[in-house]
Design an enzyme around this catalytic site. Structure first.
Site, PDB file in Angstrom:
ATOM      1  N   ASP A  50      57.723  53.835  82.571  1.00 21.13           N
ATOM      2  CA  ASP A  50      58.864  54.669  82.964  1.00 21.13           C
ATOM      3  C   ASP A  50      60.082  53.789  83.250  1.00 21.13           C
ATOM      4  OD1 ASP A  50      60.283  57.015  83.980  1.00 21.13           O
ATOM      5  OD2 ASP A  50      59.891  56.206  85.975  1.00 21.13           O
ATOM      6  N   GLU A 122      55.328  56.455  77.542  1.00 23.68           N
ATOM      7  CA  GLU A 122      55.738  55.421  78.484  1.00 23.68           C
ATOM      8  C   GLU A 122      54.612  54.423  78.749  1.00 23.68           C
ATOM      9  OE1 GLU A 122      59.131  57.805  81.040  1.00 23.68           O
ATOM     10  OE2 GLU A 122      57.038  57.928  81.702  1.00 23.68           O
TER      11      GLU A 122
END
Length: 229
Positions: A50, A122
């Site tokens: 992320d 991610e």
């Protein structure tokens, strides 16, 4: 090497020997599958991914568009890094087909699955980083997401459905839409939200998102399209 890992490396066009190839297996393992099979889930990798994805989006937007302000840069980062866009990319490249989920999610909704597909994107980028370093990871994220950045600038990817819905309901119903939080889940660093949008007490749309604003936008989009139809 697991066939799924081989497929991920093929998708990402990685053709070199890696120090930690097993990380890619972890990167596609949702917690529901991990709990049922007593293996590690992607949650730690997703936390790292992320940050990596957000940094690359922000840096590329900053470098590509010298004449836009901080607010516009923030909008680009929010849209391109949203669950909707990352899930879309995950599906476009075929990564979503490799995700391992548990039996408890056999009847999961499209919104729930999109959240998982975005997280997987991610976590896989984190596995790339831990195997190949930042430069190659930045290049890969850029290759996969820069087109989306350009689409935001060209107004093809983002439309403010909340504003459009508010204007429409004011003129048609003489009332404003109400957004109601229905569900909140996920680990502290990555919360998932479900909102309903109601007009005069009637539910017109429901949206899933990684932030409250994103979930409200998705709900507003569903309601707006329903009303316009």
């Amino acid at each position: 090497m697991d066939k799924r890992v081989e497929e991920i490396l093929k998708i990402l066009d990685i053709n070199k020997e890696l120090p930690f190839p097993d990380l890619f297996m972890v990167a596609i393992t949702h917690s529901s599958y991990a709990n049922e099979n007593r293996v590690e889930s992607y949650e730690r990798l997703e936390f790292l991914g992320d940050a990596l994805v957000g940094l690359v989006i922000a840096h590329n937007a900053f470098e590509l568009f010298k004449d836009i302000n901080e607010g516009e840069l923030a909008k680009i980062k929010a849209v391109v890094g949203s669950e909707k866009v990352l899930a879309e990319v995950s599906k476009e490249i075929g990564l979503s087909k490799l995700v391992l989920v548990g039996k408890s999610l056999s009847s999961a909704s499209a919104g729930e699955l999109d959240s998982i597909y975005a997280d997987t994107f991610e976590s896989v980028m984190a596995a790339v980083f831990l195997n190949l370093g930042f430069d190659e990871t930045e290049e890969m994220i850029s290759r996969l997401l820069n087109e989306k950045i350009l689409e935001v600038i060209e107004k093809k990817l983002f439309f403010d459905y909340k504003t459009a819905l508010q204007e429409y309901t004011q003129s048609k119903f003489m009332n404003l839409p109400e957004y109601v939080l229905i569900e909140e889940s996920g680990p502290p660093h990555r919360r998932n939200y479900v909102f309903e949008v109601r007009i005069n007490g009637e539910v017109y749309g429901r949206g899933y998102g990684r932030s409250k604003k994103e979930a409200e936008q998705v709900a507003a989009k569903m309601a707006y399209k329903r009303l316009k139809e």
